[in-house]
Scaffold this motif. Sequence first.
Motif, mmCIF file in Angstrom:
data_model
loop_
_atom_site.group_PDB
_atom_site.id
_atom_site.type_symbol
_atom_site.label_atom_id
_atom_site.label_comp_id
_atom_site.label_asym_id
_atom_site.label_seq_id
_atom_site.Cartn_x
_atom_site.Cartn_y
_atom_site.Cartn_z
ATOM 1 N N TYR A 10 0.867 -1.183 0.000
ATOM 2 C CA TYR A 10 0.000 0.000 0.000
ATOM 3 C C TYR A 10 0.910 1.242 0.000
ATOM 4 O O TYR A 10 1.709 1.413 0.924
ATOM 5 C CB TYR A 10 -0.865 -0.029 1.264
ATOM 6 N N GLY A 11 0.802 2.056 -1.021
ATOM 7 C CA GLY A 11 1.719 3.198 -1.160
ATOM 8 C C GLY A 11 2.921 2.814 -2.003
ATOM 9 O O GLY A 11 4.035 3.303 -1.790
ATOM 10 N N GLY A 14 5.524 5.259 -3.666
ATOM 11 C CA GLY A 14 6.363 6.119 -2.820
ATOM 12 C C GLY A 14 7.779 5.585 -2.691
ATOM 13 O O GLY A 14 8.100 4.500 -3.166
ATOM 14 N N ARG A 15 8.624 6.369 -2.002
ATOM 15 C CA ARG A 15 10.031 5.970 -1.823
ATOM 16 C C ARG A 15 10.135 4.631 -1.093
ATOM 17 O O ARG A 15 10.817 3.710 -1.540
ATOM 18 C CB ARG A 15 10.784 7.054 -1.018
ATOM 19 N N MET A 16 9.434 4.498 0.017
ATOM 20 C CA MET A 16 9.501 3.241 0.769
ATOM 21 C C MET A 16 8.719 2.125 0.084
ATOM 22 O O MET A 16 9.153 0.981 0.048
ATOM 23 C CB MET A 16 8.957 3.454 2.195
ATOM 24 N N VAL A 37 -1.611 2.002 -5.469
ATOM 25 C CA VAL A 37 -1.241 3.417 -5.536
ATOM 26 C C VAL A 37 -2.475 4.252 -5.215
ATOM 27 O O VAL A 37 -3.598 3.750 -5.237
ATOM 28 C CB VAL A 37 -0.685 3.791 -6.934
ATOM 29 N N ARG A 38 -2.259 5.528 -4.915
ATOM 30 C CA ARG A 38 -3.401 6.371 -4.532
ATOM 31 C C ARG A 38 -4.315 6.595 -5.739
ATOM 32 O O ARG A 38 -3.841 6.606 -6.888
ATOM 33 C CB ARG A 38 -2.924 7.711 -3.957
ATOM 34 N N SER A 78 2.405 4.487 3.503
ATOM 35 C CA SER A 78 1.736 5.554 2.756
ATOM 36 C C SER A 78 1.927 6.887 3.492
ATOM 37 O O SER A 78 2.857 7.628 3.202
ATOM 38 C CB SER A 78 0.257 5.205 2.560
ATOM 39 N N ALA A 82 -3.571 8.288 4.650
ATOM 40 C CA ALA A 82 -4.012 7.083 3.943
ATOM 41 C C ALA A 82 -4.020 5.856 4.856
ATOM 42 O O ALA A 82 -4.581 4.816 4.495
ATOM 43 C CB ALA A 82 -3.080 6.822 2.758
ATOM 44 N N GLY A 100 4.709 0.864 8.449
ATOM 45 C CA GLY A 100 5.835 1.676 8.891
ATOM 46 C C GLY A 100 5.497 3.151 8.782
ATOM 47 O O GLY A 100 6.381 3.999 8.912
ATOM 48 N N THR A 102 4.640 6.727 9.672
ATOM 49 C CA THR A 102 4.860 7.503 10.899
ATOM 50 C C THR A 102 3.994 8.767 10.881
ATOM 51 O O THR A 102 3.316 9.058 9.900
ATOM 52 C CB THR A 102 6.343 7.884 11.063
ATOM 53 N N ALA A 124 5.919 -0.487 13.199
ATOM 54 C CA ALA A 124 7.231 -0.086 13.739
ATOM 55 C C ALA A 124 7.629 1.244 13.126
ATOM 56 O O ALA A 124 7.436 1.468 11.925
ATOM 57 C CB ALA A 124 8.291 -1.142 13.433
ATOM 58 N N ALA A 125 8.170 2.110 13.961
ATOM 59 C CA ALA A 125 8.634 3.411 13.473
ATOM 60 C C ALA A 125 9.845 3.243 12.586
ATOM 61 O O ALA A 125 10.171 4.130 11.798
ATOM 62 C CB ALA A 125 8.982 4.294 14.659
ATOM 63 N N ASN A 126 10.520 2.096 12.724
ATOM 64 C CA ASN A 126 11.737 1.888 11.951
ATOM 65 C C ASN A 126 11.977 0.384 11.792
ATOM 66 O O ASN A 126 11.962 -0.345 12.774
ATOM 67 C CB ASN A 126 12.922 2.536 12.684
ATOM 68 N N PHE A 127 12.168 -0.043 10.562
ATOM 69 C CA PHE A 127 12.332 -1.467 10.291
ATOM 70 C C PHE A 127 13.790 -1.859 10.035
ATOM 71 O O PHE A 127 14.040 -2.896 9.450
ATOM 72 C CB PHE A 127 11.460 -1.878 9.099
ATOM 73 N N LYS A 160 10.660 15.132 4.223
ATOM 74 C CA LYS A 160 9.952 14.390 5.273
ATOM 75 C C LYS A 160 8.837 15.251 5.854
ATOM 76 O O LYS A 160 9.022 16.433 6.131
ATOM 77 C CB LYS A 160 10.927 13.953 6.383
HETATM 78 P P1 NAD Z 1 6.370 8.992 -0.003
HETATM 79 O O1 NAD Z 1 5.618 10.285 0.024
HETATM 80 O O2 NAD Z 1 7.504 8.851 -0.956
HETATM 81 O O3 NAD Z 1 5.349 7.786 -0.285
HETATM 82 C C1 NAD Z 1 4.040 7.698 0.206
HETATM 83 C C2 NAD Z 1 3.200 7.130 -0.924
HETATM 84 O O4 NAD Z 1 1.896 6.798 -0.443
HETATM 85 C C3 NAD Z 1 3.013 8.130 -2.088
HETATM 86 O O5 NAD Z 1 3.372 7.530 -3.306
HETATM 87 C C4 NAD Z 1 1.506 8.418 -2.036
HETATM 88 O O6 NAD Z 1 0.963 8.680 -3.314
HETATM 89 C C5 NAD Z 1 0.993 7.100 -1.486
HETATM 90 N N1 NAD Z 1 -0.408 7.169 -1.051
HETATM 91 C C6 NAD Z 1 -1.043 8.205 -0.468
HETATM 92 N N2 NAD Z 1 -2.355 7.888 -0.311
HETATM 93 C C7 NAD Z 1 -2.527 6.634 -0.806
HETATM 94 C C8 NAD Z 1 -3.648 5.770 -0.950
HETATM 95 N N3 NAD Z 1 -4.844 6.129 -0.515
HETATM 96 N N4 NAD Z 1 -3.464 4.561 -1.518
HETATM 97 C C9 NAD Z 1 -2.248 4.158 -1.940
HETATM 98 N N5 NAD Z 1 -1.145 4.944 -1.856
HETATM 99 C C10 NAD Z 1 -1.290 6.169 -1.276
HETATM 100 O O7 NAD Z 1 6.853 8.732 1.491
HETATM 101 P P2 NAD Z 1 7.960 7.694 1.996
HETATM 102 O O8 NAD Z 1 9.253 8.397 2.170
HETATM 103 O O9 NAD Z 1 7.885 6.455 1.181
HETATM 104 O O10 NAD Z 1 7.412 7.399 3.461
HETATM 105 C C11 NAD Z 1 6.130 6.817 3.666
HETATM 106 C C12 NAD Z 1 5.900 6.658 5.180
HETATM 107 O O11 NAD Z 1 6.841 5.702 5.695
HETATM 108 C C13 NAD Z 1 6.132 7.945 5.977
HETATM 109 O O12 NAD Z 1 5.206 7.979 7.027
HETATM 110 C C14 NAD Z 1 7.559 7.783 6.496
HETATM 111 O O13 NAD Z 1 7.822 8.533 7.655
HETATM 112 C C15 NAD Z 1 7.555 6.303 6.782
HETATM 113 N N6 NAD Z 1 8.870 5.645 6.845
HETATM 114 C C16 NAD Z 1 8.974 4.613 7.708
HETATM 115 C C17 NAD Z 1 10.127 3.877 7.795
HETATM 116 C C18 NAD Z 1 10.178 2.704 8.738
HETATM 117 O O14 NAD Z 1 11.179 1.952 8.731
HETATM 118 N N7 NAD Z 1 9.115 2.492 9.536
HETATM 119 C C19 NAD Z 1 11.227 4.208 6.979
HETATM 120 C C20 NAD Z 1 11.102 5.268 6.090
HETATM 121 C C21 NAD Z 1 9.912 5.972 6.010
#
Ligand code: NAD
Length: 267
Positions: A10-11, A14-16, A37-38, A78, A82, A100, A102, A124-127, A160
């Motif tokens: 889900y998401g 995005g980068r993650m 994707v969204r 996401s 979301a 993940g 946050t 988890a806040a960090n994996f 961020k």
């Molecule tokens: P990002 O903005 O690059 O990606 C988020 C993605 O979610 C985007 O592509 C967005 O379009 C998508 N999205 C939004 N609404 C959606 C929906 N309804 N359905 C499907 N997709 C949807 O952000 P990121 O850097 O990938 O980070 C995402 C989250 O993960 C943040 O909260 C970040 O803090 C967290 N994060 C956690 C860890 C961990 O280890 N827990 C590590 C890095 C980032």
Amino acid sequence: MTDPVNVVVYGSAGRMGQAVARAILDSTTARLACALVRPGSGLADEPLDRVFGTLPRDVSFSTSLDPDVACDVLVDFSGPNAFDAALALATEKRVGFVSGTTGLRPEQFAALEHAARTIPVLWAANFSLGIAMLLRCARRVAAALPDWDCDIVEMHHARKQDAPSGTALALGQAVAEARGIGFDAAAVFARHGQIGPRNPGEIGIAALRGGDVVGEHTLVFATEGERLELTHRAGSRDSFARGALAAAVWIAGRAPGQYTFDQVLAP
Ligand code: NAD
């Protein structure tokens, strides 16, 4: 050999999400069941190879989960806006939920706890393995040196959304728990102006933002004449993605309940 775990990301644009999808595509223990994707995303209905290079074309980016798709676990990276829909989808499908995301609000953590009555959940806040170890160290040092001042400094990339990072909060919570004090009362998120001397027991958290920093956390323990600093630096998102994938494989088929990343890594 057991069948690969079917994972919905889900998401996934995005980068993650992309890093997790790549980790799944490279693994033998999991299968990418769907890349969500969204709604309105330019990637909707596009084949995965548009982002991930040459691949079998049987999975596309999608805005909804086809009811016929086999799914064991939903992995969410996401955002707080979301997250509710991601959790609702996992609950509706009765599959494991690994998140993940946050910057969640207290009511969203409560919803996670509620969902754990019917599905296995792991947030988890960090994996990353390194941060999991840093959390263990934080608990030990905080308990062993209860009178030392403790502050946390984190730095992340300029885009961020939330501050301080979920990981910095988790580190602060670990320190507070180990010392038997309430984190909310001990946490100090900003220092500015004539603040006077540091209050005993307070846990300061400072957030730096800039460039493309994937994630850095330093835990500082200080007393008269000496200082201990424990630092973790993430060089790429792959470490988080590998941890999230390990959590997804581990949680598949487990009983409903709330699990931690530390349990995945135990002992
Ligand atoms: P990002 O903005 O690059 O990606 C988020 C993605 O979610 C985007 O592509 C967005 O379009 C998508 N999205 C939004 N609404 C959606 C929906 N309804 N359905 C499907 N997709 C949807 O952000 P990121 O850097 O990938 O980070 C995402 C989250 O993960 C943040 O909260 C970040 O803090 C967290 N994060 C956690 C860890 C961990 O280890 N827990 C590590 C890095 C980032």
